[in-house]
Design a protein around this motif. Structure first.
Motif, PDB file in Angstrom:
ATOM      1  N   TYR A   1     -11.813   0.445   3.786  1.00 35.59           N
ATOM      2  CA  TYR A   1     -10.439   0.472   3.284  1.00 35.59           C
ATOM      3  C   TYR A   1      -9.512  -0.284   4.247  1.00 35.59           C
ATOM      4  O   TYR A   1      -8.681  -1.100   3.815  1.00 35.59           O
ATOM      5  N   SER A   2      -9.675  -0.014   5.549  1.00 36.37           N
ATOM      6  CA  SER A   2      -8.824  -0.645   6.562  1.00 36.37           C
ATOM      7  C   SER A   2      -9.005  -2.162   6.586  1.00 36.37           C
ATOM      8  O   SER A   2      -8.025  -2.915   6.660  1.00 36.37           O
ATOM      9  N   VAL A   3     -10.262  -2.602   6.517  1.00 36.15           N
ATOM     10  CA  VAL A   3     -10.549  -4.039   6.514  1.00 36.15           C
ATOM     11  C   VAL A   3      -9.931  -4.694   5.280  1.00 36.15           C
ATOM     12  O   VAL A   3      -9.372  -5.800   5.352  1.00 36.15           O
TER      13      VAL A   3
ATOM     14  N   SER B   1       0.845  -1.210   0.000  1.00 37.91           N
ATOM     15  CA  SER B   1       0.000   0.000   0.000  1.00 37.91           C
ATOM     16  C   SER B   1       0.874   1.252   0.000  1.00 37.91           C
ATOM     17  O   SER B   1       0.926   1.992   0.982  1.00 37.91           O
TER      18      SER B   1
ATOM     19  N   SER C   1      -0.827  -3.046   6.629  1.00 38.78           N
ATOM     20  CA  SER C   1      -1.170  -2.149   7.723  1.00 38.78           C
ATOM     21  C   SER C   1      -2.401  -1.316   7.365  1.00 38.78           C
ATOM     22  O   SER C   1      -2.720  -1.128   6.185  1.00 38.78           O
ATOM     23  N   ILE C   2      -3.081  -0.815   8.404  1.00 36.28           N
ATOM     24  CA  ILE C   2      -4.292  -0.021   8.180  1.00 36.28           C
ATOM     25  C   ILE C   2      -3.980   1.247   7.398  1.00 36.28           C
ATOM     26  O   ILE C   2      -4.697   1.607   6.461  1.00 36.28           O
TER      27      ILE C   2
ATOM     28  N   THR D   1     -13.214   2.538   7.216  1.00 35.54           N
ATOM     29  CA  THR D   1     -13.252   1.197   7.804  1.00 35.54           C
ATOM     30  C   THR D   1     -13.168   0.123   6.722  1.00 35.54           C
ATOM     31  O   THR D   1     -12.434  -0.868   6.859  1.00 35.54           O
TER      32      THR D   1
ATOM     33  N   MET E   1      -7.280  -3.636   3.623  1.00 34.84           N
ATOM     34  CA  MET E   1      -5.826  -3.688   3.818  1.00 34.84           C
ATOM     35  C   MET E   1      -5.436  -4.833   4.759  1.00 34.84           C
ATOM     36  O   MET E   1      -4.476  -5.559   4.511  1.00 34.84           O
ATOM     37  N   ILE E   2      -6.194  -4.996   5.844  1.00 34.49           N
ATOM     38  CA  ILE E   2      -5.900  -6.069   6.800  1.00 34.49           C
ATOM     39  C   ILE E   2      -6.072  -7.431   6.146  1.00 34.49           C
ATOM     40  O   ILE E   2      -5.281  -8.354   6.375  1.00 34.49           O
TER      41      ILE E   2
END
Length: 540
Positions: free
Chosen positions: A228-230, A71, A238-239, A226, A232-233
């Motif tokens: 996007y973060s999910v 990312s 990383s978030i 959220t 990435m995880i």
């Protein structure tokens, strides 16, 4: 003789100013292409990271390599938008088209506001003071240099200006348009720094009694980030983007220095560093002036028993203060004058609004001292962006002479897996694996660097694991961390402008490279621009 109406004068003023911006933009872009021997080359290597990510998005991946997730992009939306350009074949022209369109709207918003809110209504379109100020306003948001960076900052400036302009319509006319709500939502998705302005705008909506709209915006922004973060995880990333964690002065999570205490210390250190910066001091001065204006307005409203908390000056001043304060605490500056431009645009539009009554009265009286001070202030503000404008064609040539030549070598003359420490052109339109030792495009390298574990041994292990044949790196960046088993085979020398160094060292990391790179370098050297030198070494 035809007598123009105020509306016609306004249209003529805007048309003339936009024409000047278009002409100067064409001159800057044309000069950049000419100095880069007919190639459109951006003034930074960074946009090619976005383009590389966009290229892999349409292949079903995310990162700079087709078989590895990363990312490196500093924006959630920007690589997605660029991927549309990849689909239609616009490729590396997409950032420039997007930036020119965004900057054109930004210039229009700023100049239209200045004419409508600040200048006296009887001002004519040929007024020297008005047109000189228009030129300075054009430069004040780096509208000539910023588009050629190829980054998402031009979109960020547009969103920031549109947000402040929308807030002004909200407090003046109680109009909460869909376009205003859209830019508040989009701000953090263009750049994470947009969270400060969007958060302050949501607070303004709450103060003005628009609770449902404020909650809706909060939910939409939170939901998107959220998601996007999910994502990435789920990709084992990383978030936050690696570019944010590698370049940020305040982000320490995920390192040996993690913890709330260290994070707070980092914020304090960044705040102190900001106050040593030119723009940091300017932002602090603007905050103090805004506080004084709000205090004066509070005293007037108290004497007339009018509410303070929903007054126009309180709302606009509060949003300006919160946004600038957030940048002072956690923001960055410079790197070819791009990180702080959005905050500068917020400051300029916000301060013009807060001071509009006094400025209009002084201009109507033809107060020369006020006019000279006004012009002088803008000249002082635009100095960095004036230099950036002049340097833009030479910065493009610098990227052409260094990173573009590295790209040519890596894709045409020695198409093998390569390690770099300055990611960009080498990964775009390159099907070979590119190992980013600095960590933007390679998560393993990022974690090693973050924890001070990236040394000669770990670099050699990474290179072996990824089957890397050679490296093109800055010796000044890696120094003692360069594996002793590598063989220095060439040095590419050019004139740097935005590049971190004018010398790129070519190392052979495998026996195959030691045996075959010389032949590739010999052919490559014959095609280099005259101003670029390739010094070769015997690799034993």
């Amino acid at each position: 003789m035809t007598i123009l109406t105020p509306s016609q004068h306004r249209k003529t003023f805007l048309k003339n100013a936009l024409f000047v911006w278009i002409f100067l933009s064409a001159l800057v872009i044309g000069s950049s292409i000419w100095l880069s021997e007919g190639h459109l080359i951006y003034t930074l290597d960074d946009p090619y990271i976005h383009l590389s990510v966009a290229e892999n998005i349409i292949r079903g991946g995310y990162g700079v390599n087709t078989n590895e997730f990363a990312s490196p992009s500093s924006s959630i939306l920007y690589p997605l938008i660029l991927s549309l350009g990849e689909i239609i074949g616009a490729a590396q022209f997409t950032p420039l088209v997007l930036n020119i369109i965004a900057t054109g709207f930004s210039v229009y918003i700023l100049l239209d506001f200045f004419w409508y809110y600040v200048l006296p209504q009887e001002t004519r379109s040929n007024n020297i003071f008005a047109n000189l100020t228009a030129f300075l306003l054009i430069l004040s948001i780096s509208s000539l240099a910023l588009p050629m960076t190829g980054m998402e900052h031009s979109l960020h400036v547009l969103v920031a200006l549109a947000t402040i302009r929308g807030l002004i319509s909200l407090v003046e006319d109680d109009i909460c348009s869909c376009s205003f709500m859209l830019v508040v939502i989009v701000g953090p998705l263009i750049r994470f720094e947009g969270l400060a302005l969007s958060g302050a705008s949501v607070m303004a909506l709450l103060f003005l009694g628009h609770q449902r709209k404020a909650i809706g915006i909060i939910l939409f922004i939170a939901g998107t980030i959220t998601l996007y973060s999910v994502t990435m995880i789920s990709l084992d990333l990383s978030i936050l983007p690696s570019s944010v964690m590698v370049k940020s002065n305040v982000f320490v999570a995920g390192t040996n220095q993690s913890g709330i205490g260290n994070s707070l210390l980092a914020l304090v250190a960044n705040f102190r560093a900001s106050l040593a910066e030119r723009w940091g001091l300017i932002f602090l001065t603007a905050i103090i002036i805004a506080i004084l204006i709000m205090r004066s307005d509070f005293i007037k409203r108290s004497s007339s028993h009018r509410k303070m908390w929903n007054s126009p000056k309180f709302i606009i001043g509060g949003v300006l203060i919160l946004s600038l304060l957030a940048h002072i605490i956690a923001g960055r500056y410079d790197w070819f004058h791009r990180y702080e431009v959005y905050a500068v645009s917020i400051m300029i539009l916000g301060m013009l609004y807060l001071l509009r009554e006094k400025l209009r009265a002084a201009f109507r009286k033809n107060d020369r001292k006020t006019k000279l001070f006004f012009i002088g202030t803008f000249i002082f503000l635009i100095i960095p962006y004036g230099f950036a404008t002049i340097a833009t064609p030479f910065a493009s040539r610098g990227i052409y002479e260094q990173q573009f030549q590295m790209h040519r070598f890596a894709t045409t003359y020695f198409a093998r897996p390569v390690a770099v420490n300055d990611l960009g052109w080498t990964s775009y339109k390159n099907d070979q694996y590119v190992l980013d030792l600095w960590g933007l495009g390679s998560e393993t390298a990022r974690k090693l660097r973050a924890n001070n574990m990236l040394d000669a041994n770990t670099i050699r292990t990474l290179v072996i694991d990824k089957n890397i044949d050679y490296a093109m790196i800055y010796n000044v960046w890696l120094g003692a961390n360069i594996p002793s088993q590598w063989c220095l085979i060439a040095k590419l020398k050019s004139t740097p402008v935005t590049a971190a160094s004018g010398t790129v060292d070519f190392y052979a990391a495998t026996d195959f490279a030691k045996e075959n790179m010389n032949f590739a370098l010999e052919k490559f050297a014959k095609t280099l621009p005259k101003s670029v030198k390739l010094k070769r070494f015997t690799c034993s």
